[in-house]
Design a protein around this motif. Structure first.
Motif, mmCIF file in Angstrom:
data_model
loop_
_atom_site.group_PDB
_atom_site.id
_atom_site.type_symbol
_atom_site.label_atom_id
_atom_site.label_comp_id
_atom_site.label_asym_id
_atom_site.label_seq_id
_atom_site.Cartn_x
_atom_site.Cartn_y
_atom_site.Cartn_z
ATOM 1 N N GLY A 1 0.756 -1.241 0.000
ATOM 2 C CA GLY A 1 0.000 0.000 0.000
ATOM 3 C C GLY A 1 0.784 1.287 0.000
ATOM 4 O O GLY A 1 0.200 2.369 0.112
ATOM 5 N N VAL A 2 2.114 1.217 -0.131
ATOM 6 C CA VAL A 2 2.926 2.435 -0.160
ATOM 7 C C VAL A 2 2.950 3.002 -1.578
ATOM 8 O O VAL A 2 3.233 2.277 -2.531
ATOM 9 C CB VAL A 2 4.359 2.159 0.320
ATOM 10 N N ARG A 3 2.660 4.280 -1.712
ATOM 11 C CA ARG A 3 2.700 4.922 -3.020
ATOM 12 C C ARG A 3 4.140 5.056 -3.515
ATOM 13 O O ARG A 3 5.080 5.188 -2.730
ATOM 14 C CB ARG A 3 2.070 6.313 -2.978
ATOM 15 N N GLY A 4 4.291 5.051 -4.833
ATOM 16 C CA GLY A 4 5.617 5.119 -5.432
ATOM 17 C C GLY A 4 6.408 6.359 -5.078
ATOM 18 O O GLY A 4 7.642 6.330 -5.050
ATOM 19 N N ASP A 5 5.726 7.479 -4.780
ATOM 20 C CA ASP A 5 6.440 8.711 -4.438
ATOM 21 C C ASP A 5 6.725 8.814 -2.945
ATOM 22 O O ASP A 5 7.240 9.819 -2.479
ATOM 23 C CB ASP A 5 5.654 9.936 -4.909
ATOM 24 N N GLN A 6 6.399 7.773 -2.192
ATOM 25 C CA GLN A 6 6.629 7.786 -0.747
ATOM 26 C C GLN A 6 7.599 6.687 -0.323
ATOM 27 O O GLN A 6 7.526 6.177 0.792
ATOM 28 C CB GLN A 6 5.308 7.606 0.005
ATOM 29 N N VAL A 7 8.514 6.323 -1.233
ATOM 30 C CA VAL A 7 9.495 5.289 -0.904
ATOM 31 C C VAL A 7 10.900 5.881 -0.925
ATOM 32 O O VAL A 7 11.212 6.786 -1.702
ATOM 33 C CB VAL A 7 9.417 4.089 -1.878
ATOM 34 N N GLY A 8 11.740 5.366 -0.041
ATOM 35 C CA GLY A 8 13.115 5.823 0.029
ATOM 36 C C GLY A 8 14.027 4.670 0.391
ATOM 37 O O GLY A 8 13.590 3.532 0.576
#
Length: 219
Positions: free
Chosen positions: A94-101
């Motif tokens: 459920g993590v959006r692609g722009d919220q990954v690091g």
């Protein structure tokens, strides 16, 4: 302390990877790939994964190689493949692609910069790490050679009290990273070891900088 779990994850295309992860108790702020040090996923890696989850991040550490050698992060291609698979796991949860690091410690810090130069993520943090002027292992590039091509916002945290990394090298890396087209910052803790183990004050300050970097770029 937040509990960690280990899972053998298999993608639809057949790729498999063992992951150690921890989930926040409340709302998930985003997802972080945690790249381990030499020796595989150690107790220190599990503590980092759990600590990030306690701050609201779904954190997962891929088991890239479970051996106690300098090849512990594998080659560049295997590192990137493991990172890609872990990112897919985060998206599946459920993590959006722009919220990954991505964040790495020691040799994992070296690996985190390699990922940040090859994958467009929301943010990346390297805590220590060698291989600035010369490759840390036979499968990874010298960081000086790729820092100018960073494509993910990157924060580097280093100590200059050690044989592996010195102030001059750190300054050169900061200069090269500044040539990239993304936000970068390099902080050097004078007199601290590259792992900050002997300097609790530096360790605490580095931890806050790490959290602030992710807060600023993963929204």
């Amino acid at each position: 302390m937040t509990q960690t779990h280990t899972q053998d994850y298999e993608r639809a295309d057949g790729r498999r990877l063992r992951l150690t992860y921890a989930e926040p108790d409340g709302a998930v702020r985003g997802g972080l790939v945690v790249l381990h040090e030499v020796g595989g996923v150690t107790d220190g890696t599990r503590l980092l994964v759990a600590s990030l989850a306690a701050e609201g991040w779904l954190a997962a550490a891929p088991h890239i190689v479970d051996v106690d050698t300098d090849e512990g992060q594998g080659t560049g291609p295997s590192l990137l493949a493991a990172t890609d698979t872990t990112l897919a796991w985060l998206v599946d949860h459920g993590v959006r692609g722009d919220q990954v690091g991505v964040v790495g410690f020691d040799l994992g810090g070296t690996a985190a910069l390699v990922v940040a130069a090859n994958r467009e993520l929301g943010a990346a943090v390297s805590v220590g790490g060698r291989g600035i002027s010369e490759p840390a292992t036979g499968g990874l590039p010298a960081l000086m050679d790729i820092a100018g091509g960073l494509v993910s916002p990157w924060l580097g945290l280093y100590g200059d009290n050690g044989d592996e990394v010195g102030q001059a090298e750190i300054d050169k890396l900061k200069e090269e990273a500044g040539k990239s087209k993304v936000a970068t910052n390099v902080v050097c803790y004078a007199g601290a070891s590259h792992r900050f183990d002997t300097d609790p004050e530096a360790a605490a300050e580095a931890w806050q900088r790490t959290l602030s970097w992710f807060d600023a770029h993963l929204r």
